[in-house]
Each structure stands twice: as C-alpha cells, then as structure tokens.
Design a protein around this motif. Structure first.
Motif, PDB file in Angstrom:
ATOM      1  N   GLY A  87     110.318   5.217  56.411  1.00  0.00           N
ATOM      2  CA  GLY A  87     110.737   6.600  56.214  1.00  0.00           C
ATOM      3  C   GLY A  87     111.461   6.894  54.925  1.00  0.00           C
ATOM      4  N   ASP A  88     111.159   6.158  53.866  1.00  0.00           N
ATOM      5  CA  ASP A  88     111.886   6.359  52.610  1.00  0.00           C
ATOM      6  C   ASP A  88     111.840   7.801  52.121  1.00  0.00           C
ATOM      7  OD1 ASP A  88     112.625   3.702  52.527  1.00  0.00           O
ATOM      8  OD2 ASP A  88     110.900   3.117  51.309  1.00  0.00           O
ATOM      9  N   GLY A  89     110.702   8.461  52.272  1.00  0.00           N
ATOM     10  CA  GLY A  89     110.560   9.806  51.736  1.00  0.00           C
ATOM     11  C   GLY A  89     111.156  10.908  52.581  1.00  0.00           C
ATOM     12  N   ILE A  90     111.459  10.641  53.857  1.00  0.00           N
ATOM     13  CA  ILE A  90     111.883  11.730  54.733  1.00  0.00           C
ATOM     14  C   ILE A  90     113.220  11.473  55.423  1.00  0.00           C
ATOM     15  CG2 ILE A  90     110.745  10.958  56.846  1.00  0.00           C
ATOM     16  CD1 ILE A  90     109.762  13.948  57.078  1.00  0.00           C
ATOM     17  N   TRP A 119     108.981  12.496  66.358  1.00  0.00           N
ATOM     18  CA  TRP A 119     110.325  12.586  66.917  1.00  0.00           C
ATOM     19  C   TRP A 119     110.724  14.055  66.938  1.00  0.00           C
ATOM     20  CZ3 TRP A 119     108.864   8.596  63.719  1.00  0.00           C
ATOM     21  CH2 TRP A 119     109.032   7.307  64.224  1.00  0.00           C
ATOM     22  N   VAL A 120     111.164  14.508  68.084  1.00  0.00           N
ATOM     23  CA  VAL A 120     111.629  15.881  68.259  1.00  0.00           C
ATOM     24  C   VAL A 120     113.155  15.835  68.335  1.00  0.00           C
ATOM     25  CG1 VAL A 120     111.560  17.908  69.758  1.00  0.00           C
ATOM     26  CG2 VAL A 120     109.525  16.480  69.488  1.00  0.00           C
ATOM     27  N   TYR A 121     113.799  16.759  67.641  1.00  0.00           N
ATOM     28  CA  TYR A 121     115.263  16.742  67.578  1.00  0.00           C
ATOM     29  C   TYR A 121     115.799  18.154  67.434  1.00  0.00           C
ATOM     30  CZ  TYR A 121     114.540  17.343  62.543  1.00  0.00           C
ATOM     31  OH  TYR A 121     114.158  17.812  61.324  1.00  0.00           O
ATOM     32  N   SER A 130     110.615  18.774  64.446  1.00  0.00           N
ATOM     33  CA  SER A 130     109.986  17.475  64.622  1.00  0.00           C
ATOM     34  C   SER A 130     109.523  16.920  63.292  1.00  0.00           C
ATOM     35  CB  SER A 130     108.806  17.553  65.594  1.00  0.00           C
ATOM     36  OG  SER A 130     107.741  18.281  65.037  1.00  0.00           O
ATOM     37  N   VAL A 131     109.546  15.590  63.203  1.00  0.00           N
ATOM     38  CA  VAL A 131     108.958  14.879  62.079  1.00  0.00           C
ATOM     39  C   VAL A 131     107.854  14.005  62.651  1.00  0.00           C
ATOM     40  CG1 VAL A 131     110.946  14.921  60.532  1.00  0.00           C
ATOM     41  CG2 VAL A 131     110.727  13.078  62.190  1.00  0.00           C
ATOM     42  N   VAL A 132     106.758  13.901  61.897  1.00  0.00           N
ATOM     43  CA  VAL A 132     105.566  13.215  62.385  1.00  0.00           C
ATOM     44  C   VAL A 132     105.155  12.158  61.373  1.00  0.00           C
ATOM     45  CG1 VAL A 132     103.177  13.505  63.136  1.00  0.00           C
ATOM     46  CG2 VAL A 132     104.833  15.340  63.524  1.00  0.00           C
ATOM     47  N   TYR A 133     104.874  10.954  61.875  1.00  0.00           N
ATOM     48  CA  TYR A 133     104.406   9.870  61.020  1.00  0.00           C
ATOM     49  C   TYR A 133     103.001   9.479  61.456  1.00  0.00           C
ATOM     50  CZ  TYR A 133     104.108   5.324  58.722  1.00  0.00           C
ATOM     51  OH  TYR A 133     103.713   4.260  57.948  1.00  0.00           O
ATOM     52  N   ASN A 134     102.036   9.613  60.544  1.00  0.00           N
ATOM     53  CA  ASN A 134     100.673   9.159  60.793  1.00  0.00           C
ATOM     54  C   ASN A 134     100.602   7.710  60.351  1.00  0.00           C
ATOM     55  OD1 ASN A 134      97.871   8.468  60.324  1.00  0.00           O
ATOM     56  ND2 ASN A 134      97.423  10.648  60.574  1.00  0.00           N
ATOM     57  N   TYR A 135     100.554   6.796  61.315  1.00  0.00           N
ATOM     58  CA  TYR A 135     100.645   5.381  60.972  1.00  0.00           C
ATOM     59  C   TYR A 135      99.345   4.817  60.421  1.00  0.00           C
ATOM     60  CZ  TYR A 135      99.171   5.013  65.917  1.00  0.00           C
ATOM     61  OH  TYR A 135      98.541   5.167  67.116  1.00  0.00           O
ATOM     62  N   LYS A 136      98.244   5.517  60.563  1.00  0.00           N
ATOM     63  CA  LYS A 136      97.005   5.060  59.925  1.00  0.00           C
ATOM     64  C   LYS A 136      97.022   5.394  58.436  1.00  0.00           C
ATOM     65  CE  LYS A 136      92.009   5.356  59.995  1.00  0.00           C
ATOM     66  NZ  LYS A 136      90.841   6.012  60.566  1.00  0.00           N
ATOM     67  N   GLU A 137      97.387   6.647  58.116  1.00  0.00           N
ATOM     68  CA  GLU A 137      97.411   7.090  56.721  1.00  0.00           C
ATOM     69  C   GLU A 137      98.756   6.822  56.043  1.00  0.00           C
ATOM     70  OE1 GLU A 137      96.303  11.184  56.720  1.00  0.00           O
ATOM     71  OE2 GLU A 137      94.389  10.797  57.717  1.00  0.00           O
ATOM     72  N   LYS A 138      99.762   6.427  56.833  1.00  0.00           N
ATOM     73  CA  LYS A 138     101.119   6.181  56.322  1.00  0.00           C
ATOM     74  C   LYS A 138     101.688   7.410  55.610  1.00  0.00           C
ATOM     75  CE  LYS A 138     100.263   1.267  55.763  1.00  0.00           C
ATOM     76  NZ  LYS A 138     100.521   0.593  56.846  1.00  0.00           N
ATOM     77  N   SER A 141     104.973  14.209  57.940  1.00  0.00           N
ATOM     78  CA  SER A 141     104.893  15.665  57.917  1.00  0.00           C
ATOM     79  C   SER A 141     105.952  16.216  58.869  1.00  0.00           C
ATOM     80  CB  SER A 141     103.500  16.155  58.322  1.00  0.00           C
ATOM     81  OG  SER A 141     103.187  15.746  59.637  1.00  0.00           O
ATOM     82  N   GLU A 142     106.220  17.491  58.722  1.00  0.00           N
ATOM     83  CA  GLU A 142     107.088  18.188  59.661  1.00  0.00           C
ATOM     84  C   GLU A 142     106.216  19.174  60.417  1.00  0.00           C
ATOM     85  OE1 GLU A 142     109.956  19.595  56.797  1.00  0.00           O
ATOM     86  OE2 GLU A 142     111.421  18.192  57.623  1.00  0.00           O
ATOM     87  N   ARG A 143     106.502  19.369  61.684  1.00  0.00           N
ATOM     88  CA  ARG A 143     105.646  20.194  62.522  1.00  0.00           C
ATOM     89  C   ARG A 143     106.492  21.033  63.470  1.00  0.00           C
ATOM     90  NH1 ARG A 143     101.570  16.603  65.233  1.00  0.00           N
ATOM     91  NH2 ARG A 143     100.941  16.367  63.079  1.00  0.00           N
TER      92      ARG A 143
END
Length: 193
Positions: A87-90, A119-121, A130-138, A141-143
């Motif tokens: 999560g360095d960028g976010i 993760w919803v917070y 929420s912040v979303v991590y696509n682990y295939k594309e690494k 995003s925020e949603r």
C-alpha cells in the motif's frame, strides 16, 4: 492445546489465519505462528514476524494462501510466510482519513471473482468509504461503499441491487422501507440471510 503469553507490546489478537499448514495469530505489533510438536504436545507458538501486525480487528482478509491486512505503516500481503508491503501509494491517505477510534468499522472483504480485496471504513466526517486493491493488476482504487455495505449495520441482507449515490432517487427509500418490513416479518418478500 498450548498456552502462551504475548509480548507486552503485542496487546490483543486482531486476526486468526492459516498459512502453509500452520495457524497464525495476528496482533497489533506482530504475527505469531503455531507449530505442531506432535502428540501429546499440541502446538508451540513463536513470533513469526515481530514489529508488523494487523491493527484493526476485522481487517484481516484471507484468499487461498495469501493474507491481506493493515499494519501501522502500510497495507500488507503475507504469502505463505513472506511479507510484502502493498500500500505504498495509498496508505498515508487512508490512515489520515480513517477514524482510528472506530476500529470496529474497518472491515476487510474479498471478491475473488474480480480479484479484489477491499476495506470499508468510517472517515473523519463519519461517512463510509472504501479502498480497493486488485491483487492481479496490483492497483489501488477508492470506491463508493454503498453497494458493498448493504449488510454492514444490519443483521440480515436483502438479495437485490442497490443504486449508487449518483443515481439516488425514491427507490432507495422503498428499499429501506422493505428492509424494515423484513425485520418485522421474516417471511415477507425476498430471501434474507
């Protein structure tokens, strides 16, 4: 079974997982691994990764052999027994915006069909984010969490779609009224969980 004392800085267990045949206990300041020592001994617990742990109780997410969690300084993926910061960028934006006194509202979820962890917070204004991590594309995003958190404060989930905030209209009020009816009459309308 085995009893073990956590180091004073570890505090409490914030997550439980299973990696490479061993149970893991996540604490705020470390990850412990249980090793089988055979009959009749049970397990011996020892520190696996000191200094890095899961800081929110419901934030540990497991997908096959990978654990995703939020540490004090980054988001992490634990693949087997190898730790990788993701999560360095976010992370700085997330930690500056999350209500840290509302740790029960930081919850992690997995969508394995879309290959995403989210993760919803509650943010500082009290709104759900929420912040979303696509682990295939690494990629991060925020949603808008409205569609994925319909069950968040409810003991049951109604199986029907929810409109996003951009499409807000009276249908949302109708859905809320239908949920109230479901709580009063569990046999009313649509299936619930």
């Amino acid at each position: 079974a085995d009893f073990f004392d956590l180091e004073p800085d570890s505090r409490e267990i914030t997550g439980i997982s299973y990696q490479r045949g061993s149970p893991l206990s996540y604490c705020e300041d470390g990850i412990w691994v249980g090793r089988a020592i055979g009959f009749p001994g049970g397990f011996r617990h020892e520190p696996l990764i000191p200094g890095v742990g899961n800081i929110f109780h419901h934030a540990l997410v497991r997908n096959k052999e990978i654990d995703f969690f939020i540490g004090k300084d980054n988001f992490y993926a634990l693949n087997g027994l190898q730790l990788q910061p993701i999560g360095d960028g976010i992370f700085q934006r997330f930690i500056a915006n999350v209500q840290t006194d509302e740790t029960q509202y930081v919850r992690g979820y997995i969508d394995s069909r879309k290959m995403q962890v989210f993760w919803v917070y509650k943010d500082l204004a009290g709104d759900l984010q929420s912040v979303v991590y696509n682990y295939k594309e690494k990629k991060w995003s925020e949603r808008d969490p409205q569609g994925i958190t319909a069950w968040f404060d409810s003991p049951r989930t109604v199986f029907r779609g929810y409109k996003t905030i951009d499409e807000y209209d009276s249908l949302v009020d109708d859905i809320i009224n239908d949920q109230t009816a479901l709580i009063d009459d569990p046999d009313y309308g649509f299936p619930v969980v």
